[in-house]
Each structure stands twice: as structure tokens, then as C-alpha cells.
Enzyme design. Structure first.
Site, PDB file in Angstrom:
ATOM      1  N   ARG A 150       3.189  -5.357  17.176  1.00 27.66           N
ATOM      2  CA  ARG A 150       1.834  -4.776  17.158  1.00 27.66           C
ATOM      3  C   ARG A 150       0.833  -5.826  17.643  1.00 27.66           C
ATOM      4  NH1 ARG A 150       1.779  -3.083  10.954  1.00 27.66           N
ATOM      5  NH2 ARG A 150       2.554  -5.220  10.893  1.00 27.66           N
ATOM      6  N   HIS A 206       5.107 -12.924   7.435  1.00 26.95           N
ATOM      7  CA  HIS A 206       5.362 -11.521   7.095  1.00 26.95           C
ATOM      8  C   HIS A 206       6.542 -11.453   6.137  1.00 26.95           C
ATOM      9  CE1 HIS A 206       6.012  -7.181   7.512  1.00 26.95           C
ATOM     10  NE2 HIS A 206       4.744  -7.159   7.903  1.00 26.95           N
ATOM     11  N   ASP A 236      -2.549  -8.574  12.084  1.00 20.30           N
ATOM     12  CA  ASP A 236      -3.916  -8.918  11.689  1.00 20.30           C
ATOM     13  C   ASP A 236      -4.461 -10.158  12.401  1.00 20.30           C
ATOM     14  OD1 ASP A 236      -4.130  -6.815   9.764  1.00 20.30           O
ATOM     15  OD2 ASP A 236      -2.736  -7.937   8.522  1.00 20.30           O
ATOM     16  N   SER A 277       0.824  -1.214   0.000  1.00 22.48           N
ATOM     17  CA  SER A 277       0.000   0.000   0.000  1.00 22.48           C
ATOM     18  C   SER A 277       0.858   1.263   0.000  1.00 22.48           C
ATOM     19  CB  SER A 277      -0.972  -0.004   1.174  1.00 22.48           C
ATOM     20  OG  SER A 277      -0.292  -0.155   2.404  1.00 22.48           O
ATOM     21  N   HIS A 333      -2.491  -8.587   2.316  1.00 22.78           N
ATOM     22  CA  HIS A 333      -2.034  -7.361   2.998  1.00 22.78           C
ATOM     23  C   HIS A 333      -3.111  -6.973   4.032  1.00 22.78           C
ATOM     24  CE1 HIS A 333       0.158  -3.759   3.659  1.00 22.78           C
ATOM     25  NE2 HIS A 333      -0.213  -3.034   2.612  1.00 22.78           N
TER      26      HIS A 333
HETATM   27  N1  AMX Z   1      -0.092 -19.791   5.564  1.00 19.13           N
HETATM   28  C1  AMX Z   1       0.248 -20.661   4.584  1.00 19.13           C
HETATM   29  N2  AMX Z   1       1.286 -20.502   3.776  1.00 19.13           N
HETATM   30  C2  AMX Z   1       2.075 -19.452   3.977  1.00 19.13           C
HETATM   31  C3  AMX Z   1       1.824 -18.523   4.997  1.00 19.13           C
HETATM   32  C4  AMX Z   1       0.670 -18.718   5.795  1.00 19.13           C
HETATM   33  N3  AMX Z   1       0.329 -17.845   6.744  1.00 19.13           N
HETATM   34  N4  AMX Z   1       2.780 -17.564   4.969  1.00 19.13           N
HETATM   35  C5  AMX Z   1       3.607 -17.890   3.959  1.00 19.13           C
HETATM   36  N5  AMX Z   1       3.184 -19.023   3.349  1.00 19.13           N
HETATM   37  C6  AMX Z   1       3.730 -19.664   2.170  1.00 19.13           C
HETATM   38  C7  AMX Z   1       3.673 -18.711   0.985  1.00 19.13           C
HETATM   39  O1  AMX Z   1       2.382 -18.711   0.397  1.00 19.13           O
HETATM   40  C8  AMX Z   1       4.763 -19.263   0.104  1.00 19.13           C
HETATM   41  O2  AMX Z   1       4.254 -20.410  -0.540  1.00 19.13           O
HETATM   42  P1  AMX Z   1       4.578 -20.685  -2.107  1.00 19.13           P
HETATM   43  O3  AMX Z   1       6.072 -20.693  -2.214  1.00 19.13           O
HETATM   44  O4  AMX Z   1       3.945 -22.009  -2.356  1.00 19.13           O
HETATM   45  O5  AMX Z   1       3.979 -19.567  -2.855  1.00 19.13           O
HETATM   46  C9  AMX Z   1       5.812 -19.734   1.110  1.00 19.13           C
HETATM   47  O6  AMX Z   1       5.101 -19.900   2.356  1.00 19.13           O
HETATM   48  C10 AMX Z   1       6.946 -18.760   1.321  1.00 19.13           C
HETATM   49  O7  AMX Z   1       6.407 -17.478   1.614  1.00 19.13           O
HETATM   50  P2  AMX Z   1       7.172 -16.496   2.611  1.00 19.13           P
HETATM   51  O8  AMX Z   1       8.499 -16.191   2.038  1.00 19.13           O
HETATM   52  O9  AMX Z   1       7.162 -17.087   3.979  1.00 19.13           O
HETATM   53  O10 AMX Z   1       6.220 -15.231   2.685  1.00 19.13           O
HETATM   54  P3  AMX Z   1       6.113 -14.003   1.683  1.00 19.13           P
HETATM   55  O11 AMX Z   1       7.091 -12.961   2.089  1.00 19.13           O
HETATM   56  O12 AMX Z   1       6.119 -14.444   0.272  1.00 19.13           O
HETATM   57  O13 AMX Z   1       4.638 -13.497   2.004  1.00 19.13           O
HETATM   58  C11 AMX Z   1       2.825 -12.954   3.438  1.00 19.13           C
HETATM   59  C12 AMX Z   1       4.350 -12.822   3.205  1.00 19.13           C
HETATM   60  C13 AMX Z   1       2.437 -12.048   4.587  1.00 19.13           C
HETATM   61  C14 AMX Z   1       2.093 -12.487   2.160  1.00 19.13           C
HETATM   62  C15 AMX Z   1       2.499 -14.441   3.748  1.00 19.13           C
HETATM   63  O14 AMX Z   1       3.160 -14.833   4.935  1.00 19.13           O
HETATM   64  C16 AMX Z   1       1.016 -14.683   3.892  1.00 19.13           C
HETATM   65  O15 AMX Z   1       0.354 -14.931   2.885  1.00 19.13           O
HETATM   66  N6  AMX Z   1       0.454 -14.622   5.145  1.00 19.13           N
HETATM   67  C17 AMX Z   1      -0.969 -14.746   5.372  1.00 19.13           C
HETATM   68  C18 AMX Z   1      -1.698 -13.461   4.987  1.00 19.13           C
HETATM   69  C19 AMX Z   1      -1.441 -12.359   5.991  1.00 19.13           C
HETATM   70  O16 AMX Z   1      -1.521 -12.529   7.189  1.00 19.13           O
HETATM   71  N7  AMX Z   1      -1.133 -11.157   5.459  1.00 19.13           N
HETATM   72  C20 AMX Z   1      -0.942  -9.951   6.305  1.00 19.13           C
HETATM   73  C21 AMX Z   1       0.504  -9.512   6.378  1.00 19.13           C
HETATM   74  C22 AMX Z   1       0.641  -8.247   7.187  1.00 19.13           C
HETATM   75  C23 AMX Z   1      -0.006  -7.098   6.483  1.00 19.13           C
HETATM   76  O17 AMX Z   1       0.430  -6.681   5.423  1.00 19.13           O
HETATM   77  N8  AMX Z   1      -1.078  -6.576   7.007  1.00 19.13           N
END
Ligand code: AMX
Length: 440
Positions: free
Chosen positions: A318, A309, A366, A233, A263
Site C-alpha cells: 500500500r 508491522h 501510514d 480495529s 495503529h
Molecule cells: N520504531 C521504534 N521501535 C519499534 C518500531 C518502530 N517503528 N517498530 C517496532 N519497534 C520496537 C517495538 O516497540 C518493540 O520494542 P519493545 O520490545 O521494547 O517493546 C520491538 O521493536 C519489537 O516489536 P515488533 O515485534 O517489531 O513489532 P510489533 O509487532 O510488536 O508492533 C507495530 C508492530 C506496528 C505496533 C510497531 O512496529 C510500531 O510501533 N510501529 C510504529 C507505529 C506504526 O507505524 N503503526 C502503524 C502500523 C500499521 C497500522 O496499523 N496502520
């Protein structure tokens, strides 16, 4: 707003001088390298932006001008905006001036309400929020001054002017959207000079006289304020702003990114997830039953919302700040209890999941924020990201005011094609071979 203008002007000068000194000595020095993995991995880990409003340490979390969350979690959103944009907390007279300025600017034009009323009731509140902001774009002072041909040294001043207008209006706009979508549609007005949090709480129109609900709203508007410049964002808002689009355009665009489930929408998804758990297992599920539910969710190829994250590698501070609030005011809430069970269960599962591929198994903000709002009667969880958005706009505005003050150029990274990559690596290999042959 003399005091604020003076402080921001001083900050911009200091930051500019610092950067010029660094630049004179190091303009061609390397600050990082880009691997193909970075390129294909969402630019993760690539140093590509300067942001002086806040910094995220992977192990300590959010810092604002050297202050950690325990240092500022008791402040108001107004104080936080002042800190983000000036680098210092306001003294009482500076805060007084800011509060007065904001209170004078909090009116939403009638045409915005008419437009929002005309939308279908199944629309997402984030869409209304973003549209409401975009609809006010015609009021941009920056836009008017730009058309008049103002000197670019003053761009930041009118971005600040627009930012104050926008920040003042957002709690009113957000609360109005809540009333339109989830209450009986009557928008609550107020003639009182209320601060941002109280204005929001008053206009929501429920649980008004509960001081801990108002305090939760304050905490919510503080904790989500900023998280560096590279998140979806903030980065979006910075890019849009860099084209000299005004802060209404930049904020609306940034919020559209915040509305994604990876996000800011994750807070809504978390509540949805807990509701699913309670629907399936009752609202006091056993640890084993929750563990099975989490495993089944992962086995179905879904993510666990609120965990993981892109930068953090520990429990999000947080999250811990919200947990402290929950323990103090609503420790018996079944939603908070389930949040705690998930906190016990999910990290060990994610640590081993996908052969340890998940970079961070710990909860982010979150994973808990919505469960507290739910406890206080805000059960329409689609609205949670709107509250995130009110707060995050403080960061968008501060970042963009400073970027304008530093006369940041238009952001335009280079993209390449598969063919370019193939040719590039082939030529590197050939060069390597030639070099090898040349060595006796
Ligand atoms: N549940 C299941 N799988 C997850 C996961 C979770 N909570 N977090 C990461 N993974 C997976 C990814 O989807 C990715 O899988 P892939 O290689 O098959 O595509 C793998 O683990 C590696 O990802 P990563 O390096 O650990 O994370 P990232 O930096 O690519 O993504 C984030 C970060 C936040 C998008 C991811 O952890 C996620 O999707 N979390 C759940 C959604 C969430 O809580 N988002 C809010 C974040 C905070 C915010 O911005 N408000």
C-alpha cells in the site's frame, strides 16, 4: 438491492458449506500451538479467527479474494466493498444497483450535527467520528428486527442493510466534521447523486476541481479497506458484533482502536514527525541531518511512526501504491521528498536497532499516505485517521455481515492469572519428572 443480497447469500452458503466439510473431518485437529511467548506477546502469530474478506501475506501484503493491490488499486470504494463481501467484482448492473442504493442513504440526521456542533473545538476528529456513528445507532434495522424476534438465519440481511446505510453516510459525516473543526463550520450539502469519493471530495469544499485530488481520495478509500480480522480495529469490531451488537456499535468500537498511535493514528504521527523534521532542519533536509534526527528520536525512547508491522515483513505494497501516485502527481512535494529520504534511512537503522529485535524495519501504509493529502491542502493531519476509518469500515462491515451469515458464536477467549500459569508449569514439570522416572 436484490443483486447484492443474492450474491452475498450465495457467498455465505459457499463459505458455510466449505467450513462444514472441513469441520466434519477435522473438528478436533490442531491448527496451531500457543506458547507463553504468544500469550504475552499480544497473541501475535496465534491462529484464532477465520476471516474470508482478506488475507495478509507477510511478503506480498494484502489479498482480497486472490486479488493483489495492483489488481484493485484503480477501483472505487464501492467496487471494493462489493469484492470484500461477495468475493467478486461487481458487473456493471450490480455496481449500478449498489451506487443507487448508497446514494439514497447518504443523509445524516440533523440531531447528529447538533450534537457534534455542541462539542469543544479542541476535540479530536476521530472522537467526533466515533460519536457521530454511535449517535446513529438508534437507526439500526438489525436492532429493530432483533427486538421483533426475527429468525437468526436473517441476521446477516439486516446487518447488510445497516452496513449500506452506514457506508453511505460516512463520507458525509467525515467531511462535515472536517468543516466543523477546520473550516468555518458551515456544512456543505449536495442534492446530487454522487459516488462515495465524489461526495466526500465535494463536501470537503476545497480543491474540488482538481481531478488528481479526487483520485487521491479514491485511492485512500480503497487502500485502507481491510487487513484481515486480527488487527486491533477489525478484531474489536468483530468481538463487539459477536455479542449481536449492531454495526454502529461495532464500527464505533473498531474506530476507537484505529485511533491509537500504534495503529491508524500512525498516519497523523507520521505527518507530525515530518513537520518536526522540517521545523528543525528546513523543508529540504540533508540525508545526514535526517539520519541524525531519526537516531535522536530512537535514543529518546520514541518509535519511528510508519515503520514496522505486526504481520508484514517487506515494504507495505500500500506504501508502494501511494508512492507510485506521488511520483506521478506531486514528485516535487517537500513532504514526499522527506518521505523518500526516510525510506532510504530508516530501514537500515531499524534492522540493527535493539540487536535486530524489530521484526520489520520497512515502511507501512501510514509512512506516506498523509504526505500526499498534505500536498493537496489537507494540512490538518488529525483528520487523516478519519479517512482511514471511512475506508476500514468497508472491511468491518463485510467481515461482520459474513460473520453473521456464518452464525459466528460470541467471541470469548480464556484468560488466566499468574498463579494459574505458575501452577500449570509446575504440574507440567512434575509430570515430566514422573514420566522420566517411569521410563526404565
Ligand atoms: N520504531 C521504534 N521501535 C519499534 C518500531 C518502530 N517503528 N517498530 C517496532 N519497534 C520496537 C517495538 O516497540 C518493540 O520494542 P519493545 O520490545 O521494547 O517493546 C520491538 O521493536 C519489537 O516489536 P515488533 O515485534 O517489531 O513489532 P510489533 O509487532 O510488536 O508492533 C507495530 C508492530 C506496528 C505496533 C510497531 O512496529 C510500531 O510501533 N510501529 C510504529 C507505529 C506504526 O507505524 N503503526 C502503524 C502500523 C500499521 C497500522 O496499523 N496502520
Amino acid at each position: 438491492m436484490e443483486k447484492l443480497v443474492a450474491k452475498v447469500s450465495q457467498r455465505i452458503k459457499i463459505l458455510n458449506n466449505e467450513l462444514q466439510e472441513i469441520y466434519q473431518e477435522h473438528s478436533d485437529d490442531i491448527v496451531g500451538e500457543i506458547t507463553l511467548k504468544n500469550l504475552l506477546g499480544g497473541m501475535r502469530g496465534m491462529t484464532s479467527l477465520v476471516c474470508n474478506t482478506s488475507f495478509v501475506d507477510p511478503y506480498k501484503g494484502l489479498f482480497i479474494s486472490g486479488y493483489e493491490i495492483p489488481d484493485f488499486q484503480d477501483k472505487t470504494p464501492e467496487e471494493i466493498f462489493f469484492l470484500l463481501v461477495t468475493g467478486t467484482f461487481p458487473d456493471p448492473s450490480e455496481l449500478d444497483e449498489l451506487n443507487t442504493e448508497l446514494a439514497q442513504r447518504a443523509t445524516i440526521p440533523e440531531f447528529v450535527w447538533s450534537m457534534l456542533r455542541s462539542l469543544p473545538k479542541n476535540i479530536h476528529p476521530m472522537t467526533m467520528f466515533s460519536m457521530g456513528i454511535l449517535a446513529m445507532e438508534g437507526e439500526s434495522v438489525f436492532k429493530k428486527k432483533f427486538e421483533e424476534g426475527v429468525n437468526k438465519d436473517e441476521y446477516w440481511l439486516y446487518t447488510l442493510e445497516d452496513s449500506l446505510n452506514l457506508i453511505a453516510k460516512l463520507p458525509v459525516l467525515a467531511a462535515g466534521i472536517y468543516r466543523l473543526l477546520f473550516m468555518n463550520g458551515d456544512i456543505i450539502d449536495s442534492t446530487q447523486d454522487l459516488n462515495l469519493t465524489d461526495n466526500f471530495t465535494f463536501r470537503l469544499g476545497f480543491n474540488r476541481h482538481n481531478p488528481s485530488f479526487a483520485d487521491l481520495n479514491r485511492l485512500y478509500l480503497v487502500l485502507h479497506c481491510d487487513h484481515e480480522g486480527g488487527n486491533v480495529s477489525a478484531f474489536t469490531s468483530r468481538i463487539v458484533n459477536s455479542a449481536l451488537s449492531n454495526i454502529y456499535y461495532a464500527t464505533s468500537a473498531g474506530l476507537n482502536g484505529l485511533a491509537g498511535p500504534l495503529h491508524g493514528l500512525a498516519n497523523q504521527e507520521c505527518l507530525h514527525f515530518i513537520t518536526e523534521i522540517h521545523d528543525a532542519l528546513g523543508n529540504k533536509p540533508s540525508i545526514d541531518a535526517v539520519r541524525n534526527f531519526v537516531m535522536a528520536t530512537l535514543d529518546a525512547g520514541k518509535i519511528i511512526p510508519g515503520y514496522g508491522h505486526a504481520v508484514l515483513r517487506v515494504t507495505d505494497p500500500r506504501f508502494s501504491a501511494f508512492m507510485k501516485f506521488g511520483d506521478q502527481y506531486c514528485s516535487e512535494s517537500p513532504y514526499l521528498q522527506t518521505v523518500k529520504k526516510l525510506y532510504e534511512i530508516v530501514p537500515p537503522i531499524l534492522k540493527d536497532y535493539k540487536d535486530g529485535k524489530i521484526s520489520n524495519p520497512w515502511p507501512n501504509v501510514d509512512a506516506i499516505s498523509g504526505s500526499l493529502l498534505y500536498h493537496y491542502g489537507m494540512t490538518h493531519y488529525e483528520f487523516y485517521t478519519v479517512m482511514f476509518g471511512i475506508s476500514r469500515t468497508l472491511g468491518f462491515c463485510a467481515q461482520n455481515i459474513i460473520a453473521r451469515g456464518m452464525q459466528q458464536p460470541i467471541i470469548r477467549p480464556k484468560s488466566v492469572t499468574n498463579t494459574w500459569l505458575k501452577t500449570y508449569f509446575e504440574s507440567r514439570t512434575n509430570e515430566g519428572n514422573r514420566t522420566k522416572k517411569a521410563v526404565p
